[in-house]
Design an enzyme around this catalytic site. Structure first.
Site, PDB file in Angstrom:
ATOM      1  N   TYR A 177      27.400  88.270  64.990  1.00 51.87           N
ATOM      2  CA  TYR A 177      26.051  88.089  64.440  1.00 51.87           C
ATOM      3  C   TYR A 177      25.694  86.606  64.381  1.00 51.87           C
ATOM      4  CZ  TYR A 177      22.476  87.638  60.806  1.00 51.87           C
ATOM      5  OH  TYR A 177      21.353  87.295  60.090  1.00 51.87           O
TER       6      TYR A 177
ATOM      7  N   HIS B 266      23.769  93.184  51.087  1.00 52.69           N
ATOM      8  CA  HIS B 266      24.632  92.031  50.917  1.00 52.69           C
ATOM      9  C   HIS B 266      25.228  92.044  49.510  1.00 52.69           C
ATOM     10  CE1 HIS B 266      22.308  90.636  54.470  1.00 52.69           C
ATOM     11  NE2 HIS B 266      23.460  90.081  54.767  1.00 52.69           N
TER      12      HIS B 266
ATOM     13  N   GLY C  58       9.811  91.293  61.594  1.00 53.28           N
ATOM     14  CA  GLY C  58      10.510  91.578  60.338  1.00 53.28           C
ATOM     15  C   GLY C  58       9.615  91.399  59.127  1.00 53.28           C
TER      16      GLY C  58
ATOM     17  N   ARG D  17      29.999  81.239  47.369  1.00 55.18           N
ATOM     18  CA  ARG D  17      28.784  81.451  48.142  1.00 55.18           C
ATOM     19  C   ARG D  17      27.617  80.713  47.488  1.00 55.18           C
ATOM     20  NH1 ARG D  17      31.986  82.665  51.201  1.00 55.18           N
ATOM     21  NH2 ARG D  17      32.276  84.573  52.416  1.00 55.18           N
TER      22      ARG D  17
ATOM     23  N   ASN E  95      22.442  83.004  51.976  1.00 60.97           N
ATOM     24  CA  ASN E  95      22.217  84.370  51.503  1.00 60.97           C
ATOM     25  C   ASN E  95      20.979  84.414  50.605  1.00 60.97           C
ATOM     26  OD1 ASN E  95      24.790  84.384  52.599  1.00 60.97           O
ATOM     27  ND2 ASN E  95      25.567  85.895  51.155  1.00 60.97           N
TER      28      ASN E  95
END
Length: 318
Positions: free
Chosen positions: A141, A184, A15, A214, A170
């Protein structure tokens, strides 16, 4: 900042061409790491054993930082739960197993805060990971990524394999994906508000009722935390990587609207899911174990991200 630790290391960053991966690769190079392998999906389908074995044979890494994942927001997770489970599980399981089998010195597994139970007491402490089922919309996930932790602990126990498992919240910042099918919440809202302002729309529709909270971590802070752990942490006990700051989606949308110049109304679509009610991590273990503390406040991080996105959009349209 460099202390010579990375100078002779061969590091494979799965990644590494992605959002967080690019920040980590850049930071590795700044720290003196001259041998960074970045497998691309067109050459290495990391869901398959053959590709994983070819990658390790070619890269010969001392360390693997496993970031590659199939990710998305609530909509994507709800529409493709089987893919999110299978692809992430197969990548992680085979990458770690072949790393052990091939004599890799250290494996850094990147999990997700989605692995936590839906009703975890706030702030989320690592010891709460197994006290319930994850929030339903992203459970496949979250559980697939959570298996990296189980595997890490099992391989350390049986084989003495040096692997660690990190749980970032996040992540956002310049370079994020603004594709509506994959993005997102922060990039999705920046794009929505910018598009609405430019088109003269009078309102923006946002999922849910705005009440969930969040925690967000700026991408460069995330890269710093992961590399500090890679360098200094040697246990399979999970570690949260976050900012320790919690904000409601309603307040977040209002901040983004101001920064993008959108002055219309916010329409809350109550037919859409809220997701997990609250999310904020206890980040004390990261501070105690390898000295990580986030340095970029949300207001500053949002400002940089909006400015980057607006500049990019201007280049595209001119």
């Amino acid at each position: 900042m460099t202390n010579g630790f990375w100078n002779d290391k061969r590091v494979c960053v799965t990644g590494g061409a992605g959002f967080l991966g690019s920040a980590i690769v850049e930071e590795l190079r700044l720290r003196g790491c001259a041998h960074v392998a970045i497998p691309r999906s067109r050459e290495f389908d990391l869901r398959t054993l053959d590709a994983v074995q070819r990658l390790y044979a070619e890269a010969r890494p001392d360390m693997v930082i496993h970031l590659a994942a199939i990710v998305g927001g609530i909509g994507a997770n709800s529409a493709r739960p089987a893919e999110f489970l299978y692809d992430n599980l197969m990548m992680g399981t085979q990458l770690m197993h072949e790393a052990w089998r091939g004599g890799v010195n250290k494996f850094v597994g990147i999990g997700t805060a989605c692995a936590y139970p839906k009703f975890t007491p706030v702030p989320f402490r690592e010891d709460e990971l197994w006290n319930g089922y994850p929030e339903e919309t992203n459970a496949p996930y979250g559980l697939a990524k959570k298996m990296l932790l189980v595997q890490s602990q099992a391989y350390r126990q049986q084989y003495g394999f040096n692997s660690i498992y990190l749980l970032p919240v996040n992540i956002y910042g310049p370079g994020d994906s603004f594709d509506p099918q994959r993005s997102h919440v922060i990039p999705a809202l920046i794009k929505k508000c910018t598009d609405a302002r430019r088109s003269g729309a009078e309102e923006v529709t946002v999922w849910g009722d705005g009440s969930p909270t969040r925690e967000f971590l700026y991408v460069n802070d995330a890269a710093e935390g992961i590399l500090l752990a890679a360098e200094h942490y040697d246990s399979s006990e999970p570690v949260n990587i976050g900012s320790g700051f919690e904000i409601s989606i309603k307040e977040l949308v209002e901040k983004i609207a101001r920064l993008t110049g959108f002055e219309g109304d916010l329409n809350w679509d109550l037919t859409k899911p809220n997701g997990q009610p609250r999310r904020r991590l206890d980040t004390s273990r990261a501070m105690e174990q390898f000295g990580f503390r986030a340095r970029t406040g949300l207001d500053e991080g949002l400002r940089r991200t909006v400015e980057w996105y607006l500049a990019r959009e201007e280049r595209v349209t001119t």
